[in-house]
Design an enzyme around this catalytic site. Sequence first.
Site, PDB file in Angstrom:
ATOM      1  N   LYS A  12      42.579  34.520  42.950  1.00 54.80           N
ATOM      2  CA  LYS A  12      42.482  35.979  42.992  1.00 54.80           C
ATOM      3  C   LYS A  12      41.132  36.448  43.502  1.00 54.80           C
ATOM      4  O   LYS A  12      41.058  37.280  44.402  1.00 54.80           O
ATOM      5  CB  LYS A  12      42.747  36.556  41.589  1.00 54.80           C
ATOM      6  CG  LYS A  12      42.619  38.076  41.534  1.00 54.80           C
ATOM      7  CD  LYS A  12      42.687  38.580  40.101  1.00 54.80           C
ATOM      8  CE  LYS A  12      42.281  40.042  40.035  1.00 54.80           C
ATOM      9  NZ  LYS A  12      42.124  40.532  38.658  1.00 54.80           N
ATOM     10  N   ASP A  42      47.318  43.722  36.769  1.00 52.47           N
ATOM     11  CA  ASP A  42      47.530  42.572  37.647  1.00 52.47           C
ATOM     12  C   ASP A  42      48.981  42.071  37.704  1.00 52.47           C
ATOM     13  O   ASP A  42      49.476  41.742  38.779  1.00 52.47           O
ATOM     14  CB  ASP A  42      46.614  41.412  37.241  1.00 52.47           C
ATOM     15  CG  ASP A  42      45.165  41.625  37.664  1.00 52.47           C
ATOM     16  OD1 ASP A  42      44.884  42.619  38.358  1.00 52.47           O
ATOM     17  OD2 ASP A  42      44.316  40.793  37.300  1.00 52.47           O
ATOM     18  N   ARG A  90      37.738  43.463  43.892  1.00 54.13           N
ATOM     19  CA  ARG A  90      36.395  43.225  43.366  1.00 54.13           C
ATOM     20  C   ARG A  90      35.676  42.148  44.180  1.00 54.13           C
ATOM     21  O   ARG A  90      34.490  42.258  44.465  1.00 54.13           O
ATOM     22  CB  ARG A  90      36.489  42.838  41.886  1.00 54.13           C
ATOM     23  CG  ARG A  90      35.163  42.894  41.141  1.00 54.13           C
ATOM     24  CD  ARG A  90      35.361  42.857  39.638  1.00 54.13           C
ATOM     25  NE  ARG A  90      36.032  44.066  39.169  1.00 54.13           N
ATOM     26  CZ  ARG A  90      37.279  44.101  38.703  1.00 54.13           C
ATOM     27  NH1 ARG A  90      37.990  43.010  38.627  1.00 54.13           N
ATOM     28  NH2 ARG A  90      37.815  45.237  38.306  1.00 54.13           N
ATOM     29  N   ASP A 103      33.495  50.125  38.970  1.00 55.67           N
ATOM     30  CA  ASP A 103      34.542  51.037  38.534  1.00 55.67           C
ATOM     31  C   ASP A 103      35.713  50.791  39.459  1.00 55.67           C
ATOM     32  O   ASP A 103      35.569  50.812  40.692  1.00 55.67           O
ATOM     33  CB  ASP A 103      34.113  52.508  38.587  1.00 55.67           C
ATOM     34  CG  ASP A 103      35.065  53.364  37.754  1.00 55.67           C
ATOM     35  OD1 ASP A 103      35.099  53.172  36.520  1.00 55.67           O
ATOM     36  OD2 ASP A 103      35.787  54.201  38.324  1.00 55.67           O
ATOM     37  N   SER A 104      36.839  50.502  38.871  1.00 55.28           N
ATOM     38  CA  SER A 104      37.985  50.117  39.678  1.00 55.28           C
ATOM     39  C   SER A 104      39.258  50.665  39.075  1.00 55.28           C
ATOM     40  O   SER A 104      39.287  51.082  37.909  1.00 55.28           O
ATOM     41  CB  SER A 104      38.064  48.589  39.791  1.00 55.28           C
ATOM     42  OG  SER A 104      38.073  48.001  38.510  1.00 55.28           O
TER      43      SER A 104
END
Length: 211
Positions: free
Chosen positions: A183, A163, A196, A74-75
Amino acid sequence: MHRRITGQLVIATHNPGKLAEMRELLAPYGIAAISAGELGLAEPEETGDSFQANARIKAVAAANASGLPAFADDSGLCVDALDGAPGIHSARWAGPSKDFLAAMTRIERLLQERGATTPDKRKAHFVSALCVAWPDGHVEEVEARVDGTLVWPPRGTAGFGYDPAFLPDGHQRTFGEMTSIEKHGLPPLGLGLSHRARAFVKLAEICLEPR
């Protein structure tokens, strides 16, 4: 006592961008991953009040439904000048159609309304909470963040979500302008830059064995 991940793992997401990133991160460990979407699992309602709580909800639901260990993320994006919004509601700001350009436009409008027009007033960070849950109730949880500044207009077409509007500290290109390896690739190929990737490094230390 930490538990190692072995055999097949369910990735508890229906988000193709997250799924691609998670599969890339898991690949060096030889983990066979199948998504909740591929298994036809329902998406649980995310009723938690934190990223970690929502990650756990998704992982536990997928583990219970599949009978396999399940891995969930969950971000979201937290903007200082907006008191941490959109935060755990980051995906909801994009609406049912997942229109993140509209969500970024909304954030920009709110920043303009608050006079946040210079970089020092446009600080933000991404958070990623990861959870692995087993059908017997055991869970492993980690969390990490990456700090940066919001830019306007958005730049780049790589990545997903917010992003293109996020410029990580110490870099000249947004996440939307970086390749997937730049990334979230892990050393030696990448810098492990994203939220992440940073959370995954923590998880790998306690739950994964390199091939």
